[in-house]
Write a protein that holds these residues in place. Structure first.
Motif, PDB file in Angstrom:
ATOM      1  N   ARG A 216      47.426  32.859  37.340  1.00  0.00           N
ATOM      2  CA  ARG A 216      46.240  32.138  37.790  1.00  0.00           C
ATOM      3  C   ARG A 216      46.633  30.875  38.547  1.00  0.00           C
ATOM      4  O   ARG A 216      46.075  30.550  39.599  1.00  0.00           O
ATOM      5  CB  ARG A 216      45.360  31.762  36.606  1.00  0.00           C
ATOM      6  CG  ARG A 216      44.689  32.922  35.903  1.00  0.00           C
ATOM      7  CD  ARG A 216      43.725  32.406  34.853  1.00  0.00           C
ATOM      8  NE  ARG A 216      42.926  33.476  34.277  1.00  0.00           N
ATOM      9  CZ  ARG A 216      43.220  34.111  33.165  1.00  0.00           C
ATOM     10  NH1 ARG A 216      44.314  33.797  32.501  1.00  0.00           N
ATOM     11  NH2 ARG A 216      42.441  35.076  32.712  1.00  0.00           N
ATOM     12  N   LEU A 235      39.553  34.049  49.224  1.00  0.00           N
ATOM     13  CA  LEU A 235      39.307  34.794  47.994  1.00  0.00           C
ATOM     14  C   LEU A 235      40.639  35.024  47.304  1.00  0.00           C
ATOM     15  O   LEU A 235      41.652  35.271  47.958  1.00  0.00           O
ATOM     16  CB  LEU A 235      38.660  36.148  48.295  1.00  0.00           C
ATOM     17  CG  LEU A 235      37.301  36.153  48.994  1.00  0.00           C
ATOM     18  CD1 LEU A 235      36.852  37.590  49.232  1.00  0.00           C
ATOM     19  CD2 LEU A 235      36.269  35.401  48.173  1.00  0.00           C
ATOM     20  N   PHE A 237      42.138  37.275  43.868  1.00  0.00           N
ATOM     21  CA  PHE A 237      41.770  38.168  42.778  1.00  0.00           C
ATOM     22  C   PHE A 237      42.947  39.036  42.349  1.00  0.00           C
ATOM     23  O   PHE A 237      43.957  39.157  43.045  1.00  0.00           O
ATOM     24  CB  PHE A 237      40.570  39.042  43.150  1.00  0.00           C
ATOM     25  CG  PHE A 237      40.697  39.810  44.437  1.00  0.00           C
ATOM     26  CD1 PHE A 237      41.200  41.093  44.456  1.00  0.00           C
ATOM     27  CD2 PHE A 237      40.290  39.239  45.634  1.00  0.00           C
ATOM     28  CE1 PHE A 237      41.311  41.801  45.644  1.00  0.00           C
ATOM     29  CE2 PHE A 237      40.390  39.939  46.827  1.00  0.00           C
ATOM     30  CZ  PHE A 237      40.894  41.218  46.826  1.00  0.00           C
ATOM     31  N   LYS A 263      33.896  41.382  50.439  1.00  0.00           N
ATOM     32  CA  LYS A 263      33.216  41.680  49.175  1.00  0.00           C
ATOM     33  C   LYS A 263      32.424  42.976  49.266  1.00  0.00           C
ATOM     34  O   LYS A 263      32.386  43.756  48.316  1.00  0.00           O
ATOM     35  CB  LYS A 263      32.323  40.508  48.774  1.00  0.00           C
ATOM     36  CG  LYS A 263      33.129  39.293  48.347  1.00  0.00           C
ATOM     37  CD  LYS A 263      32.274  38.251  47.670  1.00  0.00           C
ATOM     38  CE  LYS A 263      33.151  37.139  47.122  1.00  0.00           C
ATOM     39  NZ  LYS A 263      32.409  36.136  46.365  1.00  0.00           N
ATOM     40  N   ARG A 278      39.484  41.429  39.258  1.00  0.00           N
ATOM     41  CA  ARG A 278      39.343  40.403  38.225  1.00  0.00           C
ATOM     42  C   ARG A 278      39.458  39.019  38.856  1.00  0.00           C
ATOM     43  O   ARG A 278      40.375  38.766  39.640  1.00  0.00           O
ATOM     44  CB  ARG A 278      40.437  40.596  37.177  1.00  0.00           C
ATOM     45  CG  ARG A 278      40.405  39.619  36.006  1.00  0.00           C
ATOM     46  CD  ARG A 278      41.594  39.889  35.097  1.00  0.00           C
ATOM     47  NE  ARG A 278      41.648  38.981  33.964  1.00  0.00           N
ATOM     48  CZ  ARG A 278      42.716  38.832  33.181  1.00  0.00           C
ATOM     49  NH1 ARG A 278      43.798  39.551  33.413  1.00  0.00           N
ATOM     50  NH2 ARG A 278      42.705  37.992  32.170  1.00  0.00           N
ATOM     51  N   ASP A 279      38.539  38.137  38.510  1.00  0.00           N
ATOM     52  CA  ASP A 279      38.554  36.768  39.012  1.00  0.00           C
ATOM     53  C   ASP A 279      39.497  35.925  38.163  1.00  0.00           C
ATOM     54  O   ASP A 279      39.402  35.939  36.934  1.00  0.00           O
ATOM     55  CB  ASP A 279      37.140  36.184  38.972  1.00  0.00           C
ATOM     56  CG  ASP A 279      37.030  34.892  39.749  1.00  0.00           C
ATOM     57  OD1 ASP A 279      37.692  33.915  39.360  1.00  0.00           O
ATOM     58  OD2 ASP A 279      36.279  34.869  40.737  1.00  0.00           O
ATOM     59  N   ARG A 281      39.605  32.867  37.383  1.00  0.00           N
ATOM     60  CA  ARG A 281      39.085  31.779  36.557  1.00  0.00           C
ATOM     61  C   ARG A 281      38.435  32.263  35.265  1.00  0.00           C
ATOM     62  O   ARG A 281      38.028  31.452  34.430  1.00  0.00           O
ATOM     63  CB  ARG A 281      38.097  30.938  37.362  1.00  0.00           C
ATOM     64  CG  ARG A 281      36.774  31.592  37.620  1.00  0.00           C
ATOM     65  CD  ARG A 281      36.014  30.853  38.692  1.00  0.00           C
ATOM     66  NE  ARG A 281      36.605  31.107  39.993  1.00  0.00           N
ATOM     67  CZ  ARG A 281      36.427  30.331  41.056  1.00  0.00           C
ATOM     68  NH1 ARG A 281      35.690  29.268  40.962  1.00  0.00           N
ATOM     69  NH2 ARG A 281      36.992  30.629  42.200  1.00  0.00           N
ATOM     70  N   GLU A 303      31.786  39.031  33.343  1.00  0.00           N
ATOM     71  CA  GLU A 303      32.500  38.128  34.252  1.00  0.00           C
ATOM     72  C   GLU A 303      31.519  37.313  35.085  1.00  0.00           C
ATOM     73  O   GLU A 303      31.682  36.099  35.265  1.00  0.00           O
ATOM     74  CB  GLU A 303      33.442  38.910  35.165  1.00  0.00           C
ATOM     75  CG  GLU A 303      34.191  37.990  36.130  1.00  0.00           C
ATOM     76  CD  GLU A 303      35.093  38.732  37.098  1.00  0.00           C
ATOM     77  OE1 GLU A 303      36.183  39.163  36.673  1.00  0.00           O
ATOM     78  OE2 GLU A 303      34.724  38.858  38.289  1.00  0.00           O
ATOM     79  N   LEU A 307      31.181  33.193  35.032  1.00  0.00           N
ATOM     80  CA  LEU A 307      31.359  32.357  36.217  1.00  0.00           C
ATOM     81  C   LEU A 307      30.136  31.484  36.475  1.00  0.00           C
ATOM     82  O   LEU A 307      30.264  30.294  36.780  1.00  0.00           O
ATOM     83  CB  LEU A 307      31.651  33.239  37.428  1.00  0.00           C
ATOM     84  CG  LEU A 307      33.042  33.876  37.444  1.00  0.00           C
ATOM     85  CD1 LEU A 307      33.115  34.980  38.485  1.00  0.00           C
ATOM     86  CD2 LEU A 307      34.109  32.816  37.725  1.00  0.00           C
ATOM     87  N   THR A 330      33.964  32.873  44.469  1.00  0.00           N
ATOM     88  CA  THR A 330      34.376  33.827  43.438  1.00  0.00           C
ATOM     89  C   THR A 330      34.980  35.055  44.089  1.00  0.00           C
ATOM     90  O   THR A 330      34.760  35.321  45.263  1.00  0.00           O
ATOM     91  CB  THR A 330      33.203  34.235  42.531  1.00  0.00           C
ATOM     92  OG1 THR A 330      32.262  35.023  43.276  1.00  0.00           O
ATOM     93  CG2 THR A 330      32.501  33.014  41.970  1.00  0.00           C
ATOM     94  N   SER A 331      35.725  35.815  43.326  1.00  0.00           N
ATOM     95  CA  SER A 331      36.527  36.884  43.904  1.00  0.00           C
ATOM     96  C   SER A 331      35.700  38.057  44.408  1.00  0.00           C
ATOM     97  O   SER A 331      36.000  38.625  45.451  1.00  0.00           O
ATOM     98  CB  SER A 331      37.548  37.388  42.877  1.00  0.00           C
ATOM     99  OG  SER A 331      36.901  38.033  41.804  1.00  0.00           O
ATOM    100  N   GLN A 332      34.669  38.461  43.699  1.00  0.00           N
ATOM    101  CA  GLN A 332      33.979  39.693  44.055  1.00  0.00           C
ATOM    102  C   GLN A 332      32.465  39.575  44.136  1.00  0.00           C
ATOM    103  O   GLN A 332      31.795  40.456  44.675  1.00  0.00           O
ATOM    104  CB  GLN A 332      34.310  40.780  43.033  1.00  0.00           C
ATOM    105  CG  GLN A 332      33.838  40.429  41.626  1.00  0.00           C
ATOM    106  CD  GLN A 332      34.270  41.440  40.595  1.00  0.00           C
ATOM    107  OE1 GLN A 332      34.061  42.624  40.775  1.00  0.00           O
ATOM    108  NE2 GLN A 332      34.899  40.973  39.518  1.00  0.00           N
TER     109      GLN A 332
END
Length: 367
Positions: A216, A235, A237, A263, A278-279, A281, A303, A307, A330-332
């Motif tokens: 991370r 991004l 992830f 995304k 998977r993010d 954070r 998730e 967030l 955020t990742s996704q």
């Protein structure tokens, strides 16, 4: 290891994402703008760790499936392909892999000099030679998508990323293999300095002892590095396959539309084999009800809930601000996912919010 190797589950999952994203990227860059009617005079795709073009099971490598996807794209007739305008550049360091890639491309597409786009296969080292090769091909000053997709070593200097960021409508994708973080003590510190832009940007990360926190911290440090050199939207992830080791990816772009397209590609990828994104954070995800992966029904993903709650811990936010945060930070998760999270947290009694119907301007906070 021979010239070909086994296709790892995380790589197969990543390839599914790439195919979706490249299918969206080509027409966006090559078709005339619906607003201005103009289009770019040259577009360059760079695969800096190209590989041999195949895997042991005969699965296609990224140079093959990307070129095939472009030439067979449903919108290819509107893209204005020409050898002067569109170029795909494949760099491979190892001689045997380079020769195998050249053979695979000829076997799959015939003589490369007769294709409607320019295909350049170069033997070289990504960190040392990418900038020079792009200069030789007159790529600078026009859009570039640079994919720096190394399984083992990330050694491309941040200065190369910054040079790409200085070009209009340009993007980078950088991957970190599963062993990169655990092998940090073996890495040449001068190379790591180049990758992260100076020792002051990574030594505090290398001091981390917990392996679960380490990846991370490294990803966050690299995401910040891309911001420093000119990519305002990034991004980060983890690609988690059902079996095998995960893969870590950072994407840098200069426009929010690039984030949206990436995304959208994630959400179009087939996840029937248990693969997920998977993010970084998210550590201990909160759950309301039963929880599930990538819900489209009545159950909200843990998730996403985690967030949104993390963001609300920072202070009150309007629904519109929350939508933009989800999209860009955020990742996704997409802007439209804010509504699901807010509804779930509200129904669980966790929100303080104005009476009546929630709108984009409604300000919410945690109780």
């Amino acid at each position: 290891m021979g010239v070909l190797w086994e296709l790892e589950p995380a790589t197969a999952a990543k390839h599914r994402l790439y195919k979706r994203y490249f299918d969206a990227w080509w027409p966006i860059l090559l078709q005339p703008s619906p607003r201005t009617g103009r289009s770019w005079s040259k577009v360059t795709f760079l695969d800096a760790f190209a590989g041999p073009g195949r895997y042991e099971g005969r699965e296609e490598g990224s140079p093959v499936f990307n070129l095939r996807g472009l030439l067979g794209h449903p919108l290819v007739g509107n893209m204005g392909l020409s050898r002067e305008r569109v170029q795909l550049v494949f760099i491979e360091k190892e001689r045997a892999a380079y020769e195998h890639l050249v053979h695979e491309l000829h076997e799959s597409f015939g003589p490369l000099d007769q294709l409607p786009v320019r295909v350049e296969v170069r033997r070289g080292e990504a960190g040392r030679d990418s900038e020079r090769i792009l200069a030789e091909l007159k790529a600078w000053g026009q859009p570039i998508l640079g994919v720096f997709d190394s399984w083992g070593n990330v050694n491309t200097p941040l200065s190369v990323m910054g040079r790409i960021a200085a070009n209009p409508a340009s993007e980078v994708i950088v991957t970190f293999g599963p062993n990169w973080f655990s092998r940090r003590k073996e890495l040449n510190e001068d190379i790591v300095d180049g990758v992260f832009g100076g020792r002051q940007h990574w030594t505090h990360v290398a001091a981390a002892q917990d392996s679960e926190e380490m990846w991370r911290a490294w990803l966050d440090s690299y995401r910040t590095a891309l911001q420093r050199v000119g990519f305002p939207y990034r991004l980060q992830f983890e690609v988690v396959p059902k079996t095998g080791q995960p893969l870590y990816l950072v994407f840098g772009t200069k426009h929010p539309s690039g984030v949206k397209e990436m995304k959208d590609a994630m959400w179009q990828v087939d996840k029937s084999d248990g693969m997920r994104f998977r993010d970084p954070r998210v550590r201990n995800a909160i759950s309301i009800g039963q929880g599930s992966l990538f819900d489209e029904g009545n159950v909200t993903d843990p998730e996403l809930l985690t967030l949104v709650q993390q963001r609300l811990h920072q202070g009150p936010v309007s629904i519109e601000q929350l939508e933009q945060w989800l999209l860009l930070e955020t990742s996704q998760w997409r802007a439209r996912d804010a509504k699901k999270a807010v509804q779930a947290l509200d129904a669980d009694g966790r929100l303080a919010r104005p009476a009546g119907r929630l709108t984009k301007t409604s300000v919410i906070r945690l109780r």
